[in-house]
Design an enzyme around this catalytic site. Structure first.
Site, short mmCIF file in Angstrom:
data_model
loop_
_atom_site.label_atom_id
_atom_site.label_comp_id
_atom_site.label_asym_id
_atom_site.label_seq_id
_atom_site.Cartn_x
_atom_site.Cartn_y
_atom_site.Cartn_z
N GLY A 57 0.88 -1.17 0.00
CA GLY A 57 0.00 0.00 0.00
C GLY A 57 0.91 1.22 0.00
N ALA A 58 0.66 2.16 -0.92
CA ALA A 58 1.61 3.25 -1.15
C ALA A 58 2.04 4.01 0.12
CB ALA A 58 1.05 4.19 -2.21
N ARG A 99 10.41 -1.57 -5.14
CA ARG A 99 9.19 -1.57 -5.97
C ARG A 99 9.18 -0.28 -6.79
NH1 ARG A 99 3.62 -3.31 -3.34
NH2 ARG A 99 3.24 -3.92 -5.51
N GLN A 206 -5.80 -8.83 -2.33
CA GLN A 206 -5.76 -7.81 -1.27
C GLN A 206 -7.17 -7.43 -0.82
OE1 GLN A 206 -3.77 -7.80 -3.93
NE2 GLN A 206 -1.85 -6.74 -3.57
N ASP A 247 -1.45 4.55 -6.45
CA ASP A 247 -0.01 4.40 -6.22
C ASP A 247 0.77 5.56 -6.82
OD1 ASP A 247 -1.21 1.54 -6.12
OD2 ASP A 247 0.66 1.54 -4.99
N ASN A 257 -3.18 2.47 -10.16
CA ASN A 257 -3.60 1.76 -8.94
C ASN A 257 -3.61 0.27 -9.27
OD1 ASN A 257 -4.52 1.76 -6.17
ND2 ASN A 257 -6.54 1.20 -6.93
N LYS A 258 -3.93 -0.52 -8.29
CA LYS A 258 -3.91 -1.98 -8.43
C LYS A 258 -4.56 -2.45 -9.73
CE LYS A 258 -2.34 -4.39 -6.38
NZ LYS A 258 -0.97 -4.86 -6.75
O1 MRU Z 1 0.57 -4.14 -4.60
P1 MRU Z 1 -0.04 -3.40 -3.45
O2 MRU Z 1 -0.84 -4.26 -2.55
O3 MRU Z 1 0.98 -2.56 -2.71
O4 MRU Z 1 -1.06 -2.38 -4.13
C1 MRU Z 1 -1.77 -1.48 -3.32
C2 MRU Z 1 -2.70 -0.61 -4.08
O5 MRU Z 1 -2.79 -0.65 -5.28
C3 MRU Z 1 -3.45 0.41 -3.25
O6 MRU Z 1 -4.71 0.65 -3.80
C4 MRU Z 1 -2.66 1.72 -3.24
O7 MRU Z 1 -1.33 1.51 -2.88
C5 MRU Z 1 -3.26 2.72 -2.33
S1 MRU Z 1 -3.05 2.32 -0.62
C6 MRU Z 1 -3.73 3.59 0.27
#
Ligand code: MRU
Length: 361
Positions: A57-58, A99, A206, A247, A257-258
């Protein structure tokens, strides 16, 4: 890396134990079936925890990077600034390679770098203390930022509304409240009784493992759906708004985003449902002109064919495409909710205004 399982669940995602020089995180790869707290000491352990999504999560990645580089800097032996800074920059490069997409990683490391440069006239010992304070500040600010996003987001909601979300942009992804889930938590405090549909979010689930878990635990009305059910749920009229995290947001509003988020945005447009991105300013990257400039992480094909269970779910030699994120075009985004207000199209102008507000102009 030592593991300790606590009996009482504590949703604090990233903590620093300065006395033992350890960072304590919840291993998010094991949730929801096991709550394991990892104690990370070395740079390698911290890098691995970010890369493997143990902390993810960012905003949470940003906090982990800040504490991570502090712990690395604390262990530097050099007493002279020049030597210290050379070692610091090596640590920064190493953690930055964990990452590529979430800009909060680079944002937090840059902020720690600025801190070192700001205090270059001080002793190395004093610089280390300033780094500790800066890392704590990054975490504390994140709590305020998320709360503010929650308050702004709630102005778009009415009691009993149905909300759809994708991936996990909740408490587990931040210091507190989350971004996309913040309006839901703030709404819950105010008796809004919102009904949340959580996309499971393949390949790493997630949504199922984390969002459904934390909302359920908080007593929010949450229904888990497979990603391919979002259209049916929207068509049934059960959703009046989509809230997602991000992100990296480019200057024109395009948002990474994801993986799967862009599909949800296209569906929302089809059903005339507003689609909101919840974005701390730390996730907005005005150096990226558009989504084309955002580097999208590609991850191990095994995440698609086996997840983490080492049980094959696909033919042995099948080709796999596994991007961790996608870019939602700004034209599908109804608004970008930041801690300084809600930006609307044209984003090239409104996001600049948000940053002006941040600078107090
Ligand atoms: O690969 P991840 O689990 O780190 O991806 C997370 C996401 O895409 C979240 O939606 C994003 O980081 C926002 S978290 C507030």
């Amino acid at each position: 890396m030592t593991n300790t399982t606590k009996n009482v669940y504590d949703l604090e995602t990233v903590m620093l134990e300065d006395a033992t020089s350890e960072m304590v995180i919840i291993d998010q790869t094991l949730l929801p079936s096991e709550t394991v707290f990892l104690r990370l000491k070395t740079q390698k352990e911290i890098w691995e925890a970010i890369y493997k999504l143990r902390v993810r999560g960012a905003p949470a990645i940003g906090v982990a990077a800040a504490y991570g580089i502090y712990l690395g800097a604390k262990a530097i032996k050099a007493l002279e600034y020049k030597e210290f800074y050379t070692d610091f920059i090596s640590l920064k490069k190493y953690l930055a390679s964990s990452r590529p997409t979430a800009v909060n990683l680079f944002w937090a490391l840059d902020r720690m770098d600025e801190c070192v440069k700001r205090y270059k006239e001080k002793t190395v010992e004093d610089i280390k203390f300033e780094l500790l304070k800066e890392a704590h500040k990054i975490k504390e600010e994140d709590t305020w930022v998320c709360r503010s996003i929650g308050e702004y987001g709630l102005t778009l909601l009415k009691p009993d509304m149905g909300i759809l979300t994708h991936c996990n942009a909740g408490q587990l992804a931040t210091s507190k409240y989350g971004t996309a889930l913040a309006p839901i938590y703030v709404g819950q405090e105010k008796g809004y009784n919102l009904k949340v549909f959580a996309d499971e979010t393949r390949p790493l689930l997630q949504g199922a493992r984390l969002t459904a878990y934390e909302l359920n635990k908080a007593g929010v009305d949450v229904t888990l759906i497979c990603d391919n059910m979002a259209s049916a749920v929207m068509k049934n009229g059960w959703v009046q708004g989509v809230f997602v995290g991000c992100d990296r947001v480019a200057a024109n509003g395009d948002t990474a985003n994801k993986i799967g988020t862009s599909g949800v945005a296209i569906l929302a447009k089809n059903y005339n449902i507003p689609f909101y991105v919840c974005a701390p300013t730390s996730t907005i990257d005005l150096n990226c002109a558009s989504g084309k400039d955002i580097c999208i992480e590609e991850r191990n094909p095994k995440e698609v064919t086996e997840m983490w269970y080492e049980k094959r779910m696909a033919p042995k030699d099948v080709k796999v495409f596994n991007p961790a994120f996608d870019v939602t075009d700004e034209k599908f985004i109804t608004g970008i909710i930041t801690e300084y207000g809600i930006a609307k199209a044209p984003y090239n102008e409104s996001l600049k205004e948000i940053f002006k507000r941040k600078r107090g102009m």
